[in-house]
Design a protein around this motif. Structure first.
Motif, PDB file in Angstrom:
ATOM      1  N   ASP A 196      -7.209  12.433  20.627  1.00  0.00           N
ATOM      2  CA  ASP A 196      -6.221  13.415  21.064  1.00  0.00           C
ATOM      3  C   ASP A 196      -5.065  13.494  20.063  1.00  0.00           C
ATOM      4  N   LEU A 197      -4.203  14.472  20.298  1.00  0.00           N
ATOM      5  CA  LEU A 197      -3.116  14.740  19.352  1.00  0.00           C
ATOM      6  C   LEU A 197      -2.132  13.580  19.286  1.00  0.00           C
ATOM      7  N   GLU A 198      -1.831  12.953  20.428  1.00  0.00           N
ATOM      8  CA  GLU A 198      -0.886  11.840  20.436  1.00  0.00           C
ATOM      9  C   GLU A 198      -1.398  10.678  19.595  1.00  0.00           C
ATOM     10  N   ASN A 199      -2.683  10.375  19.713  1.00  0.00           N
ATOM     11  CA  ASN A 199      -3.246   9.281  18.936  1.00  0.00           C
ATOM     12  C   ASN A 199      -3.246   9.604  17.436  1.00  0.00           C
ATOM     13  N   GLN A 200      -3.500  10.846  17.087  1.00  0.00           N
ATOM     14  CA  GLN A 200      -3.478  11.228  15.672  1.00  0.00           C
ATOM     15  C   GLN A 200      -2.080  11.077  15.082  1.00  0.00           C
ATOM     16  N   VAL A 201      -1.071  11.459  15.857  1.00  0.00           N
ATOM     17  CA  VAL A 201       0.310  11.325  15.374  1.00  0.00           C
ATOM     18  C   VAL A 201       0.669   9.867  15.180  1.00  0.00           C
ATOM     19  N   LEU A 202       0.274   8.998  16.127  1.00  0.00           N
ATOM     20  CA  LEU A 202       0.565   7.571  16.004  1.00  0.00           C
ATOM     21  C   LEU A 202      -0.108   6.968  14.776  1.00  0.00           C
ATOM     22  N   CYS A 203      -1.346   7.352  14.528  1.00  0.00           N
ATOM     23  CA  CYS A 203      -2.056   6.824  13.361  1.00  0.00           C
ATOM     24  C   CYS A 203      -1.396   7.271  12.057  1.00  0.00           C
ATOM     25  N   ARG A 204      -0.959   8.514  11.991  1.00  0.00           N
ATOM     26  CA  ARG A 204      -0.291   8.995  10.778  1.00  0.00           C
ATOM     27  C   ARG A 204       1.044   8.290  10.564  1.00  0.00           C
ATOM     28  N   GLU A 205       1.779   8.066  11.657  1.00  0.00           N
ATOM     29  CA  GLU A 205       3.036   7.320  11.518  1.00  0.00           C
ATOM     30  C   GLU A 205       2.779   5.905  11.028  1.00  0.00           C
ATOM     31  N   ARG A 206       1.703   5.295  11.515  1.00  0.00           N
ATOM     32  CA  ARG A 206       1.379   3.933  11.080  1.00  0.00           C
ATOM     33  C   ARG A 206       1.011   3.894   9.607  1.00  0.00           C
ATOM     34  N   VAL A 207       0.302   4.908   9.139  1.00  0.00           N
ATOM     35  CA  VAL A 207      -0.045   4.984   7.716  1.00  0.00           C
ATOM     36  C   VAL A 207       1.227   5.087   6.878  1.00  0.00           C
ATOM     37  N   GLU A 208       2.191   5.903   7.336  1.00  0.00           N
ATOM     38  CA  GLU A 208       3.456   6.034   6.603  1.00  0.00           C
ATOM     39  C   GLU A 208       4.248   4.724   6.598  1.00  0.00           C
ATOM     40  N   GLU A 209       4.151   3.950   7.681  1.00  0.00           N
ATOM     41  CA  GLU A 209       4.853   2.674   7.724  1.00  0.00           C
ATOM     42  C   GLU A 209       4.233   1.646   6.792  1.00  0.00           C
ATOM     43  N   LEU A 210       2.920   1.717   6.597  1.00  0.00           N
ATOM     44  CA  LEU A 210       2.233   0.751   5.732  1.00  0.00           C
ATOM     45  C   LEU A 210       2.378   1.097   4.250  1.00  0.00           C
ATOM     46  N   GLU A 211       2.663   2.345   3.950  1.00  0.00           N
ATOM     47  CA  GLU A 211       2.708   2.790   2.559  1.00  0.00           C
ATOM     48  C   GLU A 211       3.765   2.049   1.728  1.00  0.00           C
ATOM     49  N   PRO A 212       5.007   1.847   2.214  1.00  0.00           N
ATOM     50  CA  PRO A 212       5.990   1.118   1.394  1.00  0.00           C
ATOM     51  C   PRO A 212       5.555  -0.306   1.055  1.00  0.00           C
ATOM     52  N   SER A 213       4.944  -1.010   1.998  1.00  0.00           N
ATOM     53  CA  SER A 213       4.484  -2.369   1.723  1.00  0.00           C
ATOM     54  C   SER A 213       3.415  -2.373   0.642  1.00  0.00           C
ATOM     55  N   ILE A 214       2.523  -1.390   0.669  1.00  0.00           N
ATOM     56  CA  ILE A 214       1.478  -1.285  -0.355  1.00  0.00           C
ATOM     57  C   ILE A 214       2.101  -1.026  -1.719  1.00  0.00           C
ATOM     58  N   ARG A 215       3.084  -0.127  -1.780  1.00  0.00           N
ATOM     59  CA  ARG A 215       3.720   0.190  -3.058  1.00  0.00           C
ATOM     60  C   ARG A 215       4.508  -1.000  -3.597  1.00  0.00           C
ATOM     61  N   TYR A 216       5.109  -1.769  -2.684  1.00  0.00           N
ATOM     62  CA  TYR A 216       5.844  -2.951  -3.134  1.00  0.00           C
ATOM     63  C   TYR A 216       4.892  -4.015  -3.671  1.00  0.00           C
ATOM     64  N   CYS A 217       3.742  -4.190  -3.025  1.00  0.00           N
ATOM     65  CA  CYS A 217       2.750  -5.144  -3.532  1.00  0.00           C
ATOM     66  C   CYS A 217       2.266  -4.719  -4.919  1.00  0.00           C
ATOM     67  N   LEU A 218       2.019  -3.424  -5.098  1.00  0.00           N
ATOM     68  CA  LEU A 218       1.619  -2.932  -6.420  1.00  0.00           C
ATOM     69  C   LEU A 218       2.713  -3.179  -7.447  1.00  0.00           C
ATOM     70  N   HIS A 219       3.972  -3.027  -7.011  1.00  0.00           N
ATOM     71  CA  HIS A 219       5.096  -3.274  -7.918  1.00  0.00           C
ATOM     72  C   HIS A 219       5.149  -4.744  -8.336  1.00  0.00           C
ATOM     73  N   LYS A 220       4.907  -5.661  -7.399  1.00  0.00           N
ATOM     74  CA  LYS A 220       4.937  -7.085  -7.716  1.00  0.00           C
ATOM     75  C   LYS A 220       3.762  -7.498  -8.598  1.00  0.00           C
ATOM     76  N   ILE A 221       2.612  -6.853  -8.402  1.00  0.00           N
ATOM     77  CA  ILE A 221       1.450  -7.162  -9.233  1.00  0.00           C
ATOM     78  C   ILE A 221       1.655  -6.639 -10.651  1.00  0.00           C
ATOM     79  N   GLY A 222       2.397  -5.529 -10.776  1.00  0.00           N
ATOM     80  CA  GLY A 222       2.620  -4.927 -12.084  1.00  0.00           C
ATOM     81  C   GLY A 222       1.804  -3.683 -12.313  1.00  0.00           C
ATOM     82  N   LYS A 223       1.216  -3.135 -11.240  1.00  0.00           N
ATOM     83  CA  LYS A 223       0.388  -1.940 -11.377  1.00  0.00           C
ATOM     84  C   LYS A 223       1.143  -0.683 -10.964  1.00  0.00           C
ATOM     85  N   SER A 224       2.460  -0.783 -10.841  1.00  0.00           N
ATOM     86  CA  SER A 224       3.255   0.381 -10.450  1.00  0.00           C
ATOM     87  C   SER A 224       4.522   0.405 -11.279  1.00  0.00           C
ATOM     88  N   ASN A 225       5.008   1.609 -11.579  1.00  0.00           N
ATOM     89  CA  ASN A 225       6.227   1.778 -12.374  1.00  0.00           C
ATOM     90  C   ASN A 225       7.409   2.175 -11.491  1.00  0.00           C
TER      91      ASN A 225
END
Length: 604
Positions: A196-225
């Motif tokens: 349903d629409l509510e579940n899709q919105v929650l999943c998209r919000e969760r993806v947006e919340e996880l994105e900064p942590s992924i980018r920070y890990c890439l930054h610490k590894i050295g694969k991001s500028n």
């Protein structure tokens, strides 16, 4: 033989003890992400209160244990393990889930301590995160056996997030943490395409919340500028999943400020140079100066008002921390007069800068309120500014300017910069008085008081012209303030004319309006509806109590009762009373009998 084999196979299928029956048992289903989000939002994490959420998890676990009759003994505590055979109800999975949530919230509560966790508290924090990973892994393994495929995927993403959070806090194994966060993001991206629409919105919000942590890990590894400014922009996002990331960014910024604060040896203000010796004061002042650059930088105009107010709050906190440290140093300074003089001067300078920023913040609030003053309200829930609110804001500004002026004029030997600054405060005070008078007149105008509004508009125009003359007489002219004062003077003159004309029209129409109102007056009030009471309509079956959903009083009888006209005795005028001769009635009165004997003879 074929018929008997078919009967035997049918008996095996119907037998509840057969192995094949386990494959057709119903599987449990639970929306893990929705359960987590609703629990967190309703019990403290909307405001970042992890202690409240931890208490809720404990209370929820007690209720689950009691409803499942899965207690751990009345005397000595003996934990009962939850294994595959134990899970006969979906509530057992809730128990494991809330155990993981309680451990995670306890760790985040320790992370949010005012001065940060010390070494001992950090060891405890890591231990609680390990517990959260343990319970999350058990939750994932049980869901893979006892639940449907969607719940199993959500539980797997939940366990991956917990493991990534632990590694993120430990500052090690960034590749493994990156893999965990990416695994969780992939699951939520896939689940966000269905349901349903509510579940899709929650999943998209969760993806947006996880994105900064992924980018920070890439930054610490050295694969991001990624640059530091980009990391700060990521840290401005909201959500419980980002609190650990923001704490990590803030710790890194504090470390960078501590290194940079070594070069901050003095604080400059109005030609004075005050030495800053305490490292804590240096870090707080440096943090406040960085926030000032954000407010005065090239991108400041594009920032929304809510964002600017948030930056102002952080700036005030930094300056207050600096003043607290300075005053603590004053207490411990002893009898060293030179040190005390430097600390008092530094405290005065920081207080003056804090006063200036307070005025700027209140001016921003005035700007926001003015934008909502004449706006047409499209949404019913949108609040429209009233003139009284602007009057209150200008009262605050006048008080801020007066406090700042008193602080500047408190010194004995003042430099020309201080005198010029005090004159600037006086000009600002005059301009604020003109604005306050204008909006006070507007409030009187809305109330229909024409005389008061006309007088206040004239006064506002006079104040605006005086302030305009003073602002135009200085060398460094503030063109923005000058233009605002010109506009204020024109609007005051126009509104005073409007109020004058409106007052004359109302005075001319007053007799006509009065005659119209008098003409509608009737001596016999037949137009009004006469409400009958219960005692007036006893012959009619009609309720006198009224509806149950209304608060009207029951109409049984009028109380107090109305006055009624009653006959009275005739009035007798006794004007001839003294001229009347009444007949004698002595013959009708009883005569007293005389006594007999010696005593009566002697005394007659």
């Amino acid at each position: 033989m074929g018929k008997k084999e078919n009967e035997m196979s049918a008996m095996e299928i119907d037998d509840p003890k057969s192995d094949s029956s386990e494959q057709i048992l119903p599987r449990f289903s639970m929306n893990v992400l929705q359960l987590m989000k609703s629990s967190q939002a309703q019990h403290g994490l909307r405001h970042g209160d992890y202690a409240r959420y931890r208490r809720y998890c404990s209370a929820r676990l007690r209720r689950l244990y009691k409803s499942l009759k899965f207690t751990h003994g009345r005397g000595k505590y003996t934990r009962r393990a939850i294994v595959e055979s134990t899970v006969t109800d979906v509530r057992f999975l809730h128990v494991v889930f809330y155990m993981a949530e309680r451990a995670w919230s306890h760790a985040m509560e320790k992370r949010q301590l005012p001065d940060g966790p010390n070494a001992r508290q950090r060891i405890y924090l890591i231990g609680r995160l390990r517990k959260a990973v343990k319970w999350g892994s058990l939750f994932s393994s049980l869901c893979s056996i006892k639940t449907d495929s969607r719940t199993s995927l959500e539980a797997e993403a939940y366990a991956s997030y917990m493991k990534g959070t632990l590694l993120f806090e430990q500052d090690q194994n960034w590749e493994t943490a990156l893999a965990c966060f990416k695994s969780a993001r992939a699951v939520y991206e896939e689940l966000g395409k269905y349901g349903d629409l509510e579940n899709q919105v929650l999943c998209r919000e969760r993806v947006e919340e996880l994105e900064p942590s992924i980018r920070y890990c890439l930054h610490k590894i050295g694969k991001s500028n990624l640059q530091t400014s980009e990391l700060l922009q990521i840290g401005e996002m909201e959500g419980p999943a980002l609190d650990l990331f923001k704490a990590k960014i803030e710790a890194a910024m504090e470390e960078a400020r501590s290194q940079q604060a070594a070069s901050l040896t003095e604080f400059n203000w109005l030609g004075y140079r005050f030495p800053v010796s305490n490292p804590k004061s240096r870090v707080s002042i440096l943090k406040a100066q960085e926030l000032e650059k954000e407010l005065q930088g090239p991108i400041a105009e594009s920032l929304p008002a809510e964002k600017k107010l948030t930056i102002f709050d952080k700036l005030f906190t930094a300056y207050h921390d600096a003043r607290n440290t300075i005053r603590s140093d004053l207490v411990s300074a002893g009898n060293a007069e030179s040190v005390k003089d430097d600390l008092n001067g530094l405290d005065k300078a920081v207080g003056a800068v804090l006063g200036q920023r307070t005025i700027e913040r209140n001016q921003l609030l005035v700007k926001v309120a003015k934008s909502k003053l004449n706006r047409k309200r499209d949404d019913k829930s949108e609040k429209v500014t009233r003139p009284e609110e602007l009057v209150r804001l200008y009262d605050l500004l006048l008080q801020n300017v007066a406090d700042l002026s008193d602080l500047i004029s408190s010194g004995r030997d003042r430099k020309p910069e201080e005198i010029a600054f005090e004159e600037e405060c006086q000009r600002k005070s005059l301009a604020f008085r003109a604005e306050r008078c204008f909006y006070l007149a507007k409030s009187y105008s809305l109330a229909g008081k024409r005389v008061e509004a006309y007088a206040l508009y004239c006064r506002a125009r006079s104040l605006a012209e005086d302030a305009l003359d003073k602002f135009q007489s200085i060398a460094n002219k503030d063109e923005g303030t000058i233009q605002e004062l010109k506009t204020l003077s024109k609007e005051s003159r126009a509104n005073s004319c409007v109020e004058h004309a409106t007052g004359i029209m109302e005075e001319e129409k007053a007799p006509e309006n009065l005659s119209n109102r008098i003409s509608t007056i009737s001596l016999n009030d037949t137009a009004t509806k006469v409400e009958k009471y219960l005692l007036d309509k006893l012959d009619v079956y009609e309720s006198a109590v009224g509806d149950s959903n209304t608060k009207t009083a029951p109409k049984i009888e009028r109380f107090p009762p109305a006055f009624q006209s009653i006959p009275r005795n005739p009035i007798v005028l006794d004007l001839a009373y003294h001229n009347l001769e009444f007949p004698s009635i002595e013959n009708r009165t009883k005569k007293e009998k005389k006594g007999f004997g010696l005593m009566s003879r002697l005394f007659g």
